[in-house]
Motif scaffolding. Sequence first.
Motif, short mmCIF file in Angstrom:
data_model
loop_
_atom_site.label_atom_id
_atom_site.label_comp_id
_atom_site.label_asym_id
_atom_site.label_seq_id
_atom_site.Cartn_x
_atom_site.Cartn_y
_atom_site.Cartn_z
N TYR A 147 10.59 9.11 7.61
CA TYR A 147 11.07 8.53 6.36
C TYR A 147 11.70 7.19 6.67
CZ TYR A 147 13.88 7.68 2.25
OH TYR A 147 14.43 7.10 1.15
N ASP A 148 11.24 6.18 6.00
CA ASP A 148 11.78 4.84 6.18
C ASP A 148 12.29 4.37 4.82
OD1 ASP A 148 12.42 2.25 6.79
OD2 ASP A 148 10.39 1.64 7.34
N PRO A 149 13.61 4.33 4.65
CA PRO A 149 14.14 3.93 3.34
C PRO A 149 13.81 2.49 2.98
CG PRO A 149 15.92 4.22 4.94
CD PRO A 149 14.65 4.67 5.60
N ALA A 150 13.45 1.67 3.98
CA ALA A 150 13.10 0.28 3.69
C ALA A 150 11.63 0.14 3.28
CB ALA A 150 13.38 -0.59 4.91
N ALA A 151 10.84 1.18 3.51
CA ALA A 151 9.42 1.11 3.16
C ALA A 151 9.26 1.16 1.64
CB ALA A 151 8.67 2.27 3.79
N PRO A 152 8.21 0.51 1.14
CA PRO A 152 8.01 0.56 -0.31
C PRO A 152 7.65 1.97 -0.75
CG PRO A 152 6.13 -0.49 0.77
CD PRO A 152 7.18 -0.25 1.82
N PRO A 153 8.22 2.43 -1.86
CA PRO A 153 7.88 3.76 -2.34
C PRO A 153 6.46 3.76 -2.90
CG PRO A 153 9.30 2.67 -3.91
CD PRO A 153 9.20 1.76 -2.72
N PRO A 154 5.73 4.86 -2.76
CA PRO A 154 4.38 4.93 -3.33
C PRO A 154 4.42 4.75 -4.84
CG PRO A 154 4.91 6.93 -2.11
CD PRO A 154 6.13 6.09 -2.11
N LEU A 211 -7.36 1.86 -5.01
CA LEU A 211 -6.03 1.42 -5.46
C LEU A 211 -4.91 2.17 -4.74
CD1 LEU A 211 -6.56 1.08 -9.31
CD2 LEU A 211 -6.21 -0.77 -7.67
N ALA A 212 -5.19 3.37 -4.25
CA ALA A 212 -4.18 4.15 -3.52
C ALA A 212 -3.75 3.44 -2.25
CB ALA A 212 -4.71 5.54 -3.21
N ASP A 213 -4.59 2.55 -1.72
CA ASP A 213 -4.22 1.81 -0.51
C ASP A 213 -3.00 0.94 -0.75
OD1 ASP A 213 -6.38 2.99 0.72
OD2 ASP A 213 -7.65 1.22 0.60
N ALA A 214 -2.79 0.53 -1.98
CA ALA A 214 -1.62 -0.31 -2.30
C ALA A 214 -0.32 0.48 -2.19
CB ALA A 214 -1.76 -0.90 -3.70
N ASP A 215 -0.40 1.80 -2.25
CA ASP A 215 0.80 2.63 -2.15
C ASP A 215 1.54 2.46 -0.83
OD1 ASP A 215 0.52 3.70 -4.65
OD2 ASP A 215 -0.11 5.69 -3.99
N HIS A 216 0.81 2.09 0.21
CA HIS A 216 1.41 2.02 1.55
C HIS A 216 1.68 0.59 1.98
CE1 HIS A 216 0.37 6.22 1.63
NE2 HIS A 216 -0.87 5.90 1.32
N LEU A 217 1.55 -0.34 1.07
CA LEU A 217 1.74 -1.75 1.42
C LEU A 217 2.96 -2.32 0.71
CD1 LEU A 217 -1.95 -2.95 0.97
CD2 LEU A 217 -0.79 -2.43 3.12
N ALA A 218 3.52 -3.34 1.32
CA ALA A 218 4.57 -4.09 0.64
C ALA A 218 3.92 -4.85 -0.52
CB ALA A 218 5.23 -5.05 1.61
N THR A 219 4.71 -5.31 -1.43
CA THR A 219 4.19 -5.97 -2.64
C THR A 219 3.26 -7.12 -2.32
OG1 THR A 219 6.34 -5.46 -3.58
CG2 THR A 219 4.90 -6.78 -4.91
#
Length: 96
Positions: free
Chosen positions: A28-35, A55-63
């Motif tokens: 768990y990384d609190p700094a990671a973007p939430p899905p 589009l689900a690939d965007a869930d794991h990326l920063a903005t």
Amino acid sequence: MSESVSEADSVAGSVAEPEVVGEVEPEYDPAAPPPLNVPRTPTGNAEVDAQLERLADADHLATDGHLEVYEDVHGGLRDALTALDVRLGPPAPARH
């Protein structure tokens, strides 16, 4: 005899235990973007559904990484729509 016991202990102590291999839960990384967890309803068109799943690939990326995914999906959806305009079969007879 005490020397042989201590040697056996040191040899036994140096033997590594087998590593347990299994599923590793992501940390768990609190700094990671939430899905985003945006629901994607299947359309029944395999090509379109594949683009929507992308589009689900965007869930794991920063903005700042979303743009590449969105542009890729947009291009794929545009190609799918363009393919619908292609007429199948022989060309229509020319009218004079």
